[in-house]
Design a protein around this motif. Structure first.
Motif, PDB file in Angstrom:
ATOM      1  N   TRP A 298       0.830  -1.214   0.000  1.00 24.22           N
ATOM      2  CA  TRP A 298       0.000   0.000   0.000  1.00 24.22           C
ATOM      3  C   TRP A 298       0.858   1.256   0.000  1.00 24.22           C
ATOM      4  CZ3 TRP A 298      -4.850  -0.118  -1.389  1.00 24.22           C
ATOM      5  CH2 TRP A 298      -5.591  -1.282  -1.196  1.00 24.22           C
ATOM      6  N   LYS A 299       2.056   1.191   0.574  1.00 25.50           N
ATOM      7  CA  LYS A 299       2.977   2.329   0.519  1.00 25.50           C
ATOM      8  C   LYS A 299       3.401   2.580  -0.927  1.00 25.50           C
ATOM      9  CE  LYS A 299       7.506   3.844   2.307  1.00 25.50           C
ATOM     10  NZ  LYS A 299       8.382   3.605   1.152  1.00 25.50           N
ATOM     11  N   HIS A 300       3.769   1.497  -1.613  1.00 22.34           N
ATOM     12  CA  HIS A 300       4.142   1.619  -3.022  1.00 22.34           C
ATOM     13  C   HIS A 300       2.960   2.121  -3.855  1.00 22.34           C
ATOM     14  CE1 HIS A 300       7.516  -0.504  -1.529  1.00 22.34           C
ATOM     15  NE2 HIS A 300       7.021  -1.729  -1.640  1.00 22.34           N
ATOM     16  N   THR A 301       1.777   1.613  -3.526  1.00 25.14           N
ATOM     17  CA  THR A 301       0.575   2.013  -4.257  1.00 25.14           C
ATOM     18  C   THR A 301       0.313   3.501  -4.078  1.00 25.14           C
ATOM     19  OG1 THR A 301      -0.353  -0.197  -3.879  1.00 25.14           O
ATOM     20  CG2 THR A 301      -1.890   1.526  -4.568  1.00 25.14           C
ATOM     21  N   GLY A 302       0.483   4.000  -2.853  1.00 23.92           N
ATOM     22  CA  GLY A 302       0.294   5.427  -2.594  1.00 23.92           C
ATOM     23  C   GLY A 302       1.261   6.275  -3.403  1.00 23.92           C
ATOM     24  N   ALA A 303       2.523   5.843  -3.488  1.00 20.27           N
ATOM     25  CA  ALA A 303       3.519   6.593  -4.255  1.00 20.27           C
ATOM     26  C   ALA A 303       3.173   6.613  -5.741  1.00 20.27           C
ATOM     27  CB  ALA A 303       4.908   5.985  -4.038  1.00 20.27           C
TER      28      ALA A 303
END
Length: 355
Positions: A298-303
């Motif tokens: 989800w961190k990667h998705t947010g970026a």
């Protein structure tokens, strides 16, 4: 005399049998391992007579080898003393990780000498059992440890392996929708957790469990992440986007020292670092997402979504808490983001190019 103590040696380790004359008290074997006291009670005390207990104790003694580590050689003791001396200087997670590495090494050596030949065999074995990244991780830590105990040449013939990085996995829009529908309905607390990771890029295992109400500054739309929990060991702030603010209004009613995600049984402690990851993993497994996807995705998705929505890379760097734009560009490239939006839309048509 209220108790008989009998002395034995198992794997070179001194073992005592404590056998109280009063049979209402437990009998047990006792020895020391890594400076800690170890005991073995069962199944001796199931018996009600002294003769029967002695017979069971004799049987247990014959099988104690599987519970008692062999008496360590000098090198193993020096390694363990050095690692434990770093308590307070290394992060707890680092200490646990290094303890595991040396445990695996000396279990594999099984009493054999710590020398170049045996270490070459160990790393040959490791290269077949573990990923190259893990192999290099062992190589790096053992090199540091051996240098600290004045054995720097032990790994001189053991090379680092070439590694091929697997691109970080992020969720595509249709996957986001699918997961959002399931998680919102089944586990609203997990969905709040996901939003912290997606919007604020707070690391789900190391940082987020320790966030308290006092860390969240609603009026300033910031969250404070303390150095002792952050990856880069710096105390920094992350921004709360406008779209996430309404989800955090409950913080107004919390005491400053309350954890946002408290432990299940003890609210004065944070939730376990892997609790939410496990809950999220179960959902991913049920939905057949396969390998590579996790709560951290989800961190990667947010970026990725930030870039697609036109957020400036400098702003993204600040929110990600990267030390440079180069680090942010590298982070995006490993996920396949090349800032190629303009290229995609403006590349000329070869079929119509003319003088």
């Amino acid at each position: 005399m209220s108790e008989e103590k009998k002395l034995f040696f198992v794997n070179g380790v001194e073992v005592r049998l404590h056998a109280p004359l009063d049979l209402s008290k437990d009998w047990f074997f006792e020895w020391r391992e890594n400076g800690k006291r170890k005991r073995r009670y069962s199944p001796i005390n199931r018996e009600s007579t002294r003769k029967a207990r002695q017979a069971v104790a004799d049987h247990v003694l014959q099988n104690l080898e599987q519970y008692i580590l062999p008496c360590k050689n000098v090198d193993q003791s020096r390694v363990e003393v050095y690692v434990e001396s770093m308590h307070g200087q290394w992060r707890h997670s680092t200490l646990v990780n290094v303890r595991s590495i040396i445990k695996i090494l000396f279990e594999w050596l099984d009493g054999k000498e710590l020398n170049r030949k045996n270490l070459e065999e160990f790393f040959k074995h490791l290269s077949k059992q573990r990923h190259s990244t893990t192999y290099n991780h062992y190589r790096m830590w053992l090199s540091r440890i051996f240098a600290a105990i004045d054995r720097p040449g032990l790994l001189v013939n053991i090379p680092m392996l070439k590694t091929k990085k697997t691109p970080a996995r992020y969720f595509q829009p249709h996957q986001i929708e699918k997961l959002r529908n399931v998680i919102q309905e089944e586990d609203p607390q997990l969905w709040l957790y996901v939003q912290f990771v997606f919007y604020c890029f707070i690391r789900p295992s190391r940082e987020l469990p320790h966030i308290k109400a006092s860390n969240i500054m609603l009026e300033e739309q910031k969250i404070l992440v303390w150095a002792e929990r952050s990856k880069n060991k710096k105390t920094q702030y992350v921004t709360i986007p406008n779209v996430f603010m309404s989800c955090l209004e409950f913080v107004y009613d919390m005491a400053p020292n309350d954890y946002i995600f408290p432990g299940l049984y003890d609210k004065s402690k944070p939730i376990g670092r892997n609790t939410m990851s496990a809950r999220h993993r179960r959902i991913l497994k049920r939905l057949n997402f396969g390998r590579g996807y996790c709560l951290y995705s989800w961190k990667h998705t947010g970026a990725i979504q930030a870039v697609k929505n036109g957020i400036d890379v400098v702003q993204l760097m600040i929110q990600l808490r990267h030390h440079s734009l180069q680090e942010t560009h590298k982070y995006l490239r490993q996920m396949g983001v090349q800032d190629a939006t303009t290229f995609r839309s403006q590349m000329p048509d070869l079929n119509v190019i003319s003088r």
